[in-house]
Scaffold this motif. Structure first.
Motif, PDB file in Angstrom:
ATOM      1  N   SER A 188       0.827  -1.205   0.000  1.00 11.72           N
ATOM      2  CA  SER A 188       0.000   0.000   0.000  1.00 11.72           C
ATOM      3  C   SER A 188       0.865   1.259   0.000  1.00 11.72           C
ATOM      4  O   SER A 188       0.545   2.245  -0.673  1.00 11.72           O
ATOM      5  N   VAL A 189       1.970   1.223   0.755  1.00 13.35           N
ATOM      6  CA  VAL A 189       2.903   2.359   0.746  1.00 13.35           C
ATOM      7  C   VAL A 189       3.484   2.551  -0.652  1.00 13.35           C
ATOM      8  O   VAL A 189       3.560   3.664  -1.169  1.00 13.35           O
ATOM      9  N   GLU A 190       3.873   1.445  -1.295  1.00  8.46           N
ATOM     10  CA  GLU A 190       4.449   1.517  -2.630  1.00  8.46           C
ATOM     11  C   GLU A 190       3.441   2.059  -3.645  1.00  8.46           C
ATOM     12  O   GLU A 190       3.775   2.864  -4.508  1.00  8.46           O
ATOM     13  N   ALA A 191       2.190   1.614  -3.522  1.00 10.72           N
ATOM     14  CA  ALA A 191       1.149   2.110  -4.425  1.00 10.72           C
ATOM     15  C   ALA A 191       0.942   3.606  -4.231  1.00 10.72           C
ATOM     16  O   ALA A 191       0.737   4.351  -5.199  1.00 10.72           O
ATOM     17  N   SER A 192       0.994   4.063  -2.996  1.00  7.29           N
ATOM     18  CA  SER A 192       0.844   5.491  -2.725  1.00  7.29           C
ATOM     19  C   SER A 192       1.988   6.281  -3.339  1.00  7.29           C
ATOM     20  O   SER A 192       1.792   7.383  -3.859  1.00  7.29           O
ATOM     21  N   TYR A 193       3.198   5.724  -3.292  1.00  2.22           N
ATOM     22  CA  TYR A 193       4.333   6.390  -3.924  1.00  2.22           C
ATOM     23  C   TYR A 193       4.103   6.514  -5.430  1.00  2.22           C
ATOM     24  O   TYR A 193       4.376   7.551  -6.032  1.00  2.22           O
ATOM     25  N   GLY A 194       3.580   5.442  -6.047  1.00  2.25           N
ATOM     26  CA  GLY A 194       3.315   5.480  -7.480  1.00  2.25           C
ATOM     27  C   GLY A 194       2.328   6.571  -7.839  1.00  2.25           C
ATOM     28  O   GLY A 194       2.496   7.280  -8.839  1.00  2.25           O
ATOM     29  N   MET A 195       1.288   6.733  -7.002  1.00  2.00           N
ATOM     30  CA  MET A 195       0.315   7.802  -7.239  1.00  2.00           C
ATOM     31  C   MET A 195       0.971   9.165  -7.104  1.00  2.00           C
ATOM     32  O   MET A 195       0.754  10.068  -7.918  1.00  2.00           O
ATOM     33  N   ILE A 206       8.454  18.392  10.650  1.00  2.00           N
ATOM     34  CA  ILE A 206       7.957  17.197  11.332  1.00  2.00           C
ATOM     35  C   ILE A 206       7.177  16.336  10.351  1.00  2.00           C
ATOM     36  O   ILE A 206       6.364  16.845   9.573  1.00  2.00           O
ATOM     37  N   CYS A 207       7.420  15.038  10.385  1.00  4.47           N
ATOM     38  CA  CYS A 207       6.713  14.099   9.515  1.00  4.47           C
ATOM     39  C   CYS A 207       5.755  13.275  10.367  1.00  4.47           C
ATOM     40  O   CYS A 207       6.173  12.557  11.274  1.00  4.47           O
ATOM     41  N   LYS A 208       4.455  13.374  10.086  1.00  5.86           N
ATOM     42  CA  LYS A 208       3.440  12.710  10.909  1.00  5.86           C
ATOM     43  C   LYS A 208       2.905  11.422  10.286  1.00  5.86           C
ATOM     44  O   LYS A 208       2.181  10.683  10.949  1.00  5.86           O
ATOM     45  N   GLY A 209       3.209  11.166   9.023  1.00  3.07           N
ATOM     46  CA  GLY A 209       2.669   9.969   8.389  1.00  3.07           C
ATOM     47  C   GLY A 209       3.142   9.834   6.958  1.00  3.07           C
ATOM     48  O   GLY A 209       3.986  10.601   6.480  1.00  3.07           O
ATOM     49  N   ILE A 210       2.580   8.854   6.236  1.00  4.92           N
ATOM     50  CA  ILE A 210       3.009   8.562   4.875  1.00  4.92           C
ATOM     51  C   ILE A 210       2.773   9.744   3.928  1.00  4.92           C
ATOM     52  O   ILE A 210       3.677  10.118   3.166  1.00  4.92           O
ATOM     53  N   PRO A 211       1.572  10.378   3.919  1.00  4.24           N
ATOM     54  CA  PRO A 211       1.400  11.540   3.029  1.00  4.24           C
ATOM     55  C   PRO A 211       2.433  12.632   3.297  1.00  4.24           C
ATOM     56  O   PRO A 211       2.969  13.235   2.368  1.00  4.24           O
ATOM     57  N   ASP A 212       2.714  12.892   4.582  1.00  2.00           N
ATOM     58  CA  ASP A 212       3.732  13.883   4.930  1.00  2.00           C
ATOM     59  C   ASP A 212       5.095  13.482   4.387  1.00  2.00           C
ATOM     60  O   ASP A 212       5.875  14.321   3.920  1.00  2.00           O
ATOM     61  N   LEU A 213       5.390  12.190   4.459  1.00  2.00           N
ATOM     62  CA  LEU A 213       6.693  11.706   4.016  1.00  2.00           C
ATOM     63  C   LEU A 213       6.932  12.042   2.550  1.00  2.00           C
ATOM     64  O   LEU A 213       7.986  12.586   2.181  1.00  2.00           O
ATOM     65  N   PHE A 214       5.956  11.739   1.689  1.00  3.58           N
ATOM     66  CA  PHE A 214       6.123  12.026   0.270  1.00  3.58           C
ATOM     67  C   PHE A 214       6.164  13.530   0.010  1.00  3.58           C
ATOM     68  O   PHE A 214       6.914  14.003  -0.852  1.00  3.58           O
ATOM     69  N   ARG A 215       5.356  14.286   0.756  1.00  2.92           N
ATOM     70  CA  ARG A 215       5.357  15.740   0.577  1.00  2.92           C
ATOM     71  C   ARG A 215       6.719  16.331   0.956  1.00  2.92           C
ATOM     72  O   ARG A 215       7.259  17.178   0.226  1.00  2.92           O
ATOM     73  N   LEU A 216       7.282  15.876   2.080  1.00  3.26           N
ATOM     74  CA  LEU A 216       8.570  16.398   2.512  1.00  3.26           C
ATOM     75  C   LEU A 216       9.685  16.003   1.553  1.00  3.26           C
ATOM     76  O   LEU A 216      10.615  16.780   1.315  1.00  3.26           O
ATOM     77  N   ALA A 217       9.585  14.789   1.001  1.00  2.50           N
ATOM     78  CA  ALA A 217      10.595  14.365   0.029  1.00  2.50           C
ATOM     79  C   ALA A 217      10.557  15.265  -1.205  1.00  2.50           C
ATOM     80  O   ALA A 217      11.600  15.697  -1.722  1.00  2.50           O
ATOM     81  N   SER A 218       9.357  15.569  -1.679  1.00  2.00           N
ATOM     82  CA  SER A 218       9.210  16.451  -2.845  1.00  2.00           C
ATOM     83  C   SER A 218       9.694  17.858  -2.517  1.00  2.00           C
ATOM     84  O   SER A 218      10.376  18.500  -3.337  1.00  2.00           O
ATOM     85  N   ASN A 219       9.371  18.354  -1.325  1.00  6.49           N
ATOM     86  CA  ASN A 219       9.824  19.681  -0.923  1.00  6.49           C
ATOM     87  C   ASN A 219      11.351  19.757  -0.886  1.00  6.49           C
ATOM     88  O   ASN A 219      11.955  20.763  -1.283  1.00  6.49           O
TER      89      ASN A 219
END
Length: 385
Positions: free
Chosen positions: A166-173, A207-220
């Motif tokens: 599910s994490v991998e699928a979210s990354y793909g999206m 601060i990273c609170k979850g998976i959506p935050d993780l991808f957002r911070l990586a992009s930032n």
């Protein structure tokens, strides 16, 4: 030439102790400049599944063979990040990785500083190494480095793999441009727990609170790297014998035997740490295992801790006095089988007693003396600057 993670004190011309991984005093003088005609950046934004400790090391660009006494003495910030993640054969891991590199800058026409020259002129190579080490910083990489690790624990191994998928699928999206990451799992429940760890150099740390935050911070982080908000994260090192030396016949202390000794100690340390991380997983999730003997695991954990302390003592002594280096083999405790109630994962076996060759990242391979040509990052997804 080799490359190591940047640490406070490492600057152009600084000396470096290649056994302990310590910054020393400035030893080389000379201006620094980027490669002629270099412009823009190179980097990547990628998702990596972690199936073994070696996968983690390669994805996070950790090379135990260079710098910091093979991770035994202090270790880099990245080593400490790996320890926080508690890489274990019991848990499941995913990693989001971002690298954005500016053009490499190296010293132009490096020369020994007057104080370093004087010591070698007087044949005092021992004192030279105490002050200036055996290598010097010949260049530096500046940019953005970001690693986000998802650690998944669940009662069933199959459930861990489902969450990882599910994490991998979210990354793909996310990578395809979806504004909202489609990750619907809760971060914890009675049968699973998801933890997120972030390592970042350069840009703005949030601060990273979850998976959506993780991808957002990586992009930032990637965007801030493009905007020039970089930070030194790696330096290149050269031996002094590549410079002009007094009479060009100065001799340096042989360190290879000490490094071989530290490599063996590092193998033992990594194997014991993996056992300790498996025990930590089992003790925190006792209800998920059959016939778990918590008292026995605690006793084994204490034994491992004592052995790890002895290994660090041996490594510290060897790195300070090469004559004190000696072979040391710890007593490995008999580890009981950890059996999940719904099926046990296959534990990773201890590594061989000699340091296995690691696949070095391509950007490190591309480093040449005095310049860098054709820096290529072989990644899942390239990002132009």
């Amino acid at each position: 030439m080799q490359a190591v993670d940047w640490q406070p004190g490492l600057n152009y011309g600084t000396g470096y102790d290649n056994v302990r991984g310590d910054a020393k005093q400035p030893a080389v003088v000379g201006g620094h400049a980027p490669i002629d005609g270099a412009a823009g950046q190179q980097g990547d934004f990628a998702f990596v599944n972690i199936n073994a400790e070696s996968d983690f090391d390669q994805a996070a660009d950790i090379d135990v063979k260079i710098g910091g006494g093979f991770g035994l003495i202090g270790g880099s910030a990245k080593f400490k990040f790996k320890e926080r993640c508690k890489v274990s054969s019991q848990a499941t891991f995913c990693m989001v990785r971002v690298n954005a590199l500016n053009a490499y800058e190296g010293i132009v026409d490096p020369k020994l500083a007057p104080e370093a020259w004087e010591l070698l002129s007087n044949a005092n190579s021992k004192r030279f190494r105490e002050r200036f080490g055996d290598l010097f910083v010949s260049g530096m990489f500046i940019g953005i480095e970001f690693y986000g690790v998802v650690r998944i624990e669940a009662q069933r191994v199959e459930r861990q793999k489902e969450i990882a998928a599910s994490v991998e699928a979210s990354y793909g999206m996310f990578a395809s441009g979806e504004a909202n990451v489609g990750f619907k799992e809760s971060m914890s429940s009675a049968e699973h727990k998801i933890e997120v760890f972030v390592y970042q150099k350069g840009g703005s740390v949030e601060i990273c609170k979850g998976i959506p935050d993780l991808f957002r911070l990586a992009s930032n982080a990637l965007n801030e790297g493009r905007a020039g908000r970089g930070y030194p994260f790696a330096v290149t090192l050269d031996p002094y014998n590549e410079l002009k030396l007094p009479n060009d016949d100065a001799s340096f202390v042989e360190i290879e035997a000490a490094r071989r000794n530290l490599a063996r100690l590092s193998d033992h340390m990594r194997a014991l740490q993996r056992m300790q991380n498996d025990i930590d997983f089992a003790l925190r999730n006792q209800a998920w295992f059959q016939d778990l003997d918590a008292a026995k695991l605690n006793a084994i954990n204490d034994q491992i801790s004592a052995e790890l302390n002895r290994i660090v003592e041996q490594a510290d002594m060897c790195s300070r006095d090469f004559a004190a280096c000696k072979d040391y083999s710890p007593d490995y405790p008999q580890m009981p089988e950890l059996v999940r109630k719904d099926g046990a994962p296959v534990a990773e076996p201890p590594p061989p007693q000699q340091t296995p060759p690691l696949v070095r990242p391509d950007w490190r391979k591309a480093i040449l003396v005095g310049k860098v040509e054709n820096i290529q990052l072989k990644r899942l997804q390239r990002v132009g600057g």
